[in-house]
Design a protein around this motif. Structure first.
Motif, PDB file in Angstrom:
ATOM      1  N   ALA A 305       0.878  -1.294   0.146  1.00 21.22           N
ATOM      2  CA  ALA A 305      -0.086  -0.167  -0.014  1.00 21.22           C
ATOM      3  C   ALA A 305       0.803   1.244   0.019  1.00 21.22           C
ATOM      4  CB  ALA A 305      -0.907   0.144   1.291  1.00 21.22           C
ATOM      5  N   HIS A 306       1.886   1.277   0.760  1.00 25.49           N
ATOM      6  CA  HIS A 306       2.905   2.489   0.890  1.00 25.49           C
ATOM      7  C   HIS A 306       3.502   2.721  -0.510  1.00 25.49           C
ATOM      8  CE1 HIS A 306       5.983   4.801   2.843  1.00 25.49           C
ATOM      9  NE2 HIS A 306       6.552   4.758   2.097  1.00 25.49           N
ATOM     10  N   GLU A 307       3.852   1.862  -1.021  1.00 24.97           N
ATOM     11  CA  GLU A 307       4.687   1.785  -2.696  1.00 24.97           C
ATOM     12  C   GLU A 307       3.842   2.293  -3.440  1.00 24.97           C
ATOM     13  OE1 GLU A 307       7.738   2.310  -2.355  1.00 24.97           O
ATOM     14  OE2 GLU A 307       7.948   1.279  -0.583  1.00 24.97           O
ATOM     15  N   ALA A 309       0.845   4.177  -2.997  1.00 20.01           N
ATOM     16  CA  ALA A 309       0.509   5.356  -2.710  1.00 20.01           C
ATOM     17  C   ALA A 309       1.538   6.429  -3.546  1.00 20.01           C
ATOM     18  CB  ALA A 309       0.446   5.656  -1.088  1.00 20.01           C
ATOM     19  N   HIS A 310       2.856   5.950  -3.493  1.00 21.99           N
ATOM     20  CA  HIS A 310       3.660   6.667  -4.227  1.00 21.99           C
ATOM     21  C   HIS A 310       3.489   7.140  -5.531  1.00 21.99           C
ATOM     22  CE1 HIS A 310       6.598   7.524  -1.026  1.00 21.99           C
ATOM     23  NE2 HIS A 310       7.057   6.438  -0.825  1.00 21.99           N
ATOM     24  N   MET A 311       2.592   6.013  -6.103  1.00 18.37           N
ATOM     25  CA  MET A 311       2.581   6.284  -7.585  1.00 18.37           C
ATOM     26  C   MET A 311       1.958   7.678  -7.757  1.00 18.37           C
ATOM     27  SD  MET A 311       3.881   3.869  -9.104  1.00 18.37           S
ATOM     28  CE  MET A 311       4.944   3.506  -7.867  1.00 18.37           C
ATOM     29  N   ASN A 328       6.549  13.256  -0.344  1.00 24.85           N
ATOM     30  CA  ASN A 328       6.363  12.139  -0.821  1.00 24.85           C
ATOM     31  C   ASN A 328       6.172  10.894   0.198  1.00 24.85           C
ATOM     32  OD1 ASN A 328       7.572  13.263  -2.966  1.00 24.85           O
ATOM     33  ND2 ASN A 328       9.217  11.812  -3.302  1.00 24.85           N
ATOM     34  N   GLU A 329       6.907  11.003   1.526  1.00 31.59           N
ATOM     35  CA  GLU A 329       6.935  10.019   2.265  1.00 31.59           C
ATOM     36  C   GLU A 329       5.886  10.061   3.261  1.00 31.59           C
ATOM     37  OE1 GLU A 329       8.309   7.415   1.803  1.00 31.59           O
ATOM     38  OE2 GLU A 329       9.799   7.889   0.472  1.00 31.59           O
ATOM     39  N   ALA A 330       5.503  11.272   3.763  1.00 31.44           N
ATOM     40  CA  ALA A 330       4.293  11.460   4.792  1.00 31.44           C
ATOM     41  C   ALA A 330       3.109  10.948   4.321  1.00 31.44           C
ATOM     42  CB  ALA A 330       4.146  12.862   5.545  1.00 31.44           C
ATOM     43  N   LEU A 388      10.617  12.059   9.006  1.00 33.90           N
ATOM     44  CA  LEU A 388       9.996  12.271   7.744  1.00 33.90           C
ATOM     45  C   LEU A 388       8.721  11.449   7.777  1.00 33.90           C
ATOM     46  CD1 LEU A 388      10.531  13.976   5.179  1.00 33.90           C
ATOM     47  CD2 LEU A 388      11.403  11.731   4.286  1.00 33.90           C
ATOM     48  N   TYR A 389       8.679  10.194   7.789  1.00 30.36           N
ATOM     49  CA  TYR A 389       7.711   9.298   7.583  1.00 30.36           C
ATOM     50  C   TYR A 389       6.677   9.289   8.553  1.00 30.36           C
ATOM     51  CZ  TYR A 389      10.831   6.935   4.050  1.00 30.36           C
ATOM     52  OH  TYR A 389      11.298   6.595   2.927  1.00 30.36           O
ATOM     53  N   ARG A 390       7.173   9.227  10.023  1.00 30.66           N
ATOM     54  CA  ARG A 390       6.168   8.685  11.096  1.00 30.66           C
ATOM     55  C   ARG A 390       5.638  10.188  11.568  1.00 30.66           C
ATOM     56  NH1 ARG A 390       7.320   3.987   9.252  1.00 30.66           N
ATOM     57  NH2 ARG A 390       8.505   2.808  10.537  1.00 30.66           N
TER      58      ARG A 390
END
Ligand SMILES: [Zn+2]
Length: 829
Positions: A305-307, A309-311, A328-330, A388-390
């Motif tokens: 799902a994460h990857e 979503a990056h699309m 991108n990451e958040a 960045l992510y969390r």
């Protein structure tokens, strides 16, 4: 003295800005032959460029460690200059566009990776795959290697027959010639250089379809039976992402390919994601699968799902510079959570966000505190951290709360519409969100993304029976000396009055606030942000009665879990019976798990009795909590259950927890059981890892030799990490281990082992014998995570960071004095 946080800024850090651009790349064509034996490539890259100003006299390209053979401009050979990192090609000024062709060969040390069998791992697949984020595309093709330069691309790769090549966009052709085959791919959507990719290897293929989009899963044949457990939800994920973003999937296909030794979980190369092999759930492990037992919220669904979503966030719209990489990451992280919310419910989603926030808090406490947007770094990869992510994802969750769903999701769609096929930064995001909502979000964005930290609330509650008022005194007690703000946030206060839930939305905006609420009668439950919208820490001491009521009757699972955790601190018999009741009847698994762990914390005879009655007839993740809880009892009954869980449980992860529990509960008798379980197969051999970590806690001479046996290259990766965990658990690195560990640090082929060694073992044991090796690693290591960790630990160990801060302060004081002196001298003249 303020407790203070370590700084993200190291002496080597400097402010990074978007590099100047002299031209636009319109199209990039990479034609390469792959040599698996020599681990090299040879071929050409043709760049169609358009100068920004007409007088451009040379094209400068990022191109690292290449053997550049020839350059031509519009078909004419030219003399070029090359210093091993920048290639300069002369241009005849005045033209609107140029076609620059570079012929080269390379054996890349980063950007493009080769894998294959060796004596120690004879089963490893022969593969070549690229991984270019953030700035490693330049190691395998010349380009303006920054996300702002977006071009269409063609990737033509020649491999031995029998190998397949997967890349971006459409497969134009496969041409076979003798023993070789050339795959020609073409991507018509302009994209950043780091998203151009290829993977070459022997892959099986399973396809699915959703809404006319072809989904292709590429895998080594040995994994065929596990493929749909890894990727099977992709069609649903794409559908949900389209709904969440209000934007159709923007490409004609989506490839997902798993490769050996991948350096991350996954990488969102444009419509051709590359993923790690350690996320394949074996049959029967779906319920609680994770790549290793210490990663409870990582699994295939979350990763896929994460990857995916990056699309949208990353590929369709790309961060315009690395300091804005949260765009991108958040988003990818939050959209992954939203997918879980849609398909598994809000409780599961909040549990996952909470578990990830723990990682952010750890980074904040032990590594450094920084704002989400921070342009002062050593290498661009440094910002790809938990902040960045969390924290980024948690800020989006707050933003959603602040704006409401309609405006928030409208803002997402608006952002994607405005910046389609382009780049965007933090301000662009704010403006899109403001445009759809009419809100002014500058203050929120400033505190959330440009300032560090999070609120730490201290809450006191009092009830005035005569006035029928509930008073909450809310203090923000976080240290603000490092730029952490006093937060301005909406926050829900909830009371349960005569069985009714009363919700008040308040605004928190000061260090000390008193909130008064009129209620009909004394509330049975008092809650602060029970729906868990805010990233925060809270200290809220409540009476046992309030906690028991909260555990029993709050509508919010997160709040019930919190009540269970707090009751674990009180230890009373009443708490034991409340926790036991919750462990039996509670609907949501995490509340049961929290209640069980709380009983373990209490550790009394009554608590053990309660745990025995709760028993092992639970879902796996709850049994895991039981194993952890039982570890707190030095009692034969606890041991018996633990041995049973370790040796019989159907879940490998329950077994792992039982191994750790048994070592704690029964240090004198656990070793034979741990040795017996070491060799039992589990996904990625994570059980061996847990048994080794557990053994590290035992005082037994035999353990050292078991650790020695499992450390070398050739053992399963997780067992090797387990050996390092055992050393860490022991708390000391033996003299004879130092040279072996240095060898691993400097030369080992497995990055996961090197990474754990630096980021956990040496960091935590603060072993000064590694100072020189860490310095060397920080200079020559190509893995961005390890390089950064090595430099941080190096400064931790030497205290140089501290010294240089002192030095900087002294310097500026000297400058001030000089300036003052100048003024005085001037005045005198
Ligand atoms: Zn990502």
């Amino acid at each position: 003295m303020a407790k203070g946080h370590k700084s993200f800024h190291l002496p080597e850090s400097r402010a990074h800005y978007v590099p100047p651009r002299e031209y636009r790349t319109v199209h990039t064509k990479v034609e390469l032959a792959v040599d698996f034996e020599k681990r090299g490539i040879a071929g050409a890259c043709t760049l169609e460029i358009e100068p920004i100003l007409p007088g451009l006299e040379a094209g400068r390209f990022d191109a690292c460690e290449m053997d550049v053979k020839r350059c031509a401009v519009d078909g004419e050979a030219v003399e070029f200059e090359y210093d091993n990192s920048t290639l300069t090609v002369p241009l005849k000024p005045g033209k609107g566009s140029y076609s620059v062709r570079v012929e080269y060969a390379a054996t890349p040390k980063e950007g493009l990776y080769f894998t294959g069998p060796d004596a120690e791992y004879p089963g490893k697949e022969v593969q070549a795959w690229t991984h270019s984020e953030p700035e490693s595309a330049r190691f395998w093709f010349p380009c303006h290697d920054h996300p702002t330069d977006k071009s269409t691309s063609e990737v033509m790769v020649t491999v031995p027959k029998g190998f397949r090549v997967i890349s971006n966009g459409k497969l134009v052709s496969v041409k076979e010639e003798g023993a070789r085959a050339t795959y020609h791919w073409r991507e018509d959507v302009p994209h950043s250089t780091y998203l151009t990719s290829f993977v070459a290897g022997k892959f099986g293929e399973i396809t699915q379809e959703v809404g006319g989009i072809k989904l292709r899963y590429n895998f080594p044949e040995s994994k065929r039976s596990d493929v749909l457990r890894y990727f099977g939800e992709t069609p649903r994920i794409i559908q949900v992402m389209e709904e969440l973003t209000g934007t159709k999937y923007p490409y004609e296909k989506y490839d997902q390919t798993t490769v050996e030794d991948f350096v991350a979980g996954g990488e969102e190369n444009i419509n051709a994601t590359t993923l790690a092999m350690n996320y394949y759930p074996e049959a029967g492990t779906e319920e609680d699968f994770q790549p290793a037992y210490a990663m409870p919220f990582n699994n295939a669904v979350n990763l896929v799902a994460h990857e995916a979503a990056h699309m949208w966030f990353g590929d369709w719209v790309t961060c315009s510079d690395w300091c804005h990489a949260w765009v991108n990451e958040a988003y990818a992280t939050y959209l992954q959570s939203l997918y879980v919310e849609r398909t598994r419910g809000a409780d599961e989603m909040k549990w996952g966000m909470g578990a990830r926030e723990v990682e952010y808090f750890e980074e904040d406490e032990t590594e450094y505190r920084r704002p989400v947007v921070d342009r002062d770094y050593v290498w661009p990869h440094d910002v790809f951290d938990h902040t960045l992510y969390r924290k980024g994802a948690s800020m989006l969750h707050e933003l959603r709360y602040l704006m409401g769903d309609e405006a928030f999701f409208g803002g997402i769609a608006e952002f994607l519409r405005r910046h389609a096929k382009g780049c965007a930064d933090t301000d662009d995001m704010r403006k899109a969100m403001e445009a759809v909502s009419g809100l002014q979000l500058e203050e929120f964005f400033e505190q959330s993304f440009l300032r560090p930290g999070y609120p730490e609330f201290d809450v006191e509650y009092a009830w005035d029976d005569r006035a029928k008022t509930a008073t909450l005194r809310v203090k923000q007690v976080q240290d603000t000396s490092d730029g952490t703000p006093v937060f301005k946030l909406p926050c829900e206060i909830v009371f349960y009055v005569q069985g009714k839930r009363r919700k008040f939305r308040t605004d928190l905006d000061a260090t000390d606030q008193t909130l008064v609420f009129s209620l009909d009668s004394r509330p049975s439950v008092v809650e602060f942000d029970p729906e868990r919208w805010l990233l925060k820490k809270v200290k809220f001491d409540k009476t046992s009665e309030l906690l028991e009521n909260q555990l029993d009757s709050s509508q919010d699972a997160w709040s019930r879990s919190e009540a269970a955790r707090a009751l674990g601190q009180t230890g009373s018999d009443k708490a034991v019976s409340a926790l036991k009741a919750a462990a039996v009847k509670e609907q949501f698994w995490d509340v049961r798990a929290c209640a069980i762990r709380a009983l373990g914390e209490i550790g009394s005879a009554a608590a053990l009795e309660a745990l025995e009655e709760v028993g092992i007839r639970q879902v796996r993740r709850v049994r895991r909590a039981l194993a952890k809880a039982l570890g707190n009892f030095k009692d034969e009954r606890a041991r018996r259950i633990l041995v049973n869980l370790l040796e019989e449980d159907e879940s490998p992860y329950v077994r792992c927890e039982a191994a750790l529990g048994l070592a704690k509960s029964w240090p004198e008798g656990a070793l034979p059981h741990l040795k017996g379980s070491m060799g039992v197969h589990s996904p990625n051999e994570t059980l061996a890892e847990a048994c080794l970590e557990a053994m590290g806690k035992l005082k037994d001479d035999e353990v050292k030799s078991i650790v020695d046996e499992n450390l070398p290259y050739g053992r399963p990766t997780r067992a090797r990490v387990g050996a390092l965990k055992a050393i860490k658990a022991r708390g000391r690195i033996a003299d004879d281990e130092v040279p072996r560990l240095k060898e691993i640090l400097l030369h080992d082929k497995e990055f996961r082992v090197r990474l754990y060694l630096v980021s956990a073992l040496i960091r935590e044991l603060a072993d000064g014998r590694f100072i020189d090796a860490l310095r060397e690693v920080s200079k020559k290591e190509r893995n961005g995570s390890i390089r950064r960790e090595a430099l941080e630990v190096y400064y931790d160990l030497t205290g140089v960071a501290e010294q240089s801060a002192t030095l900087a302060r002294l310097k500026s004081e000297v400058e001030e004095l000089k300036e003052e002196n100048r003024k005085i001298v001037k005045g005198a003249a």
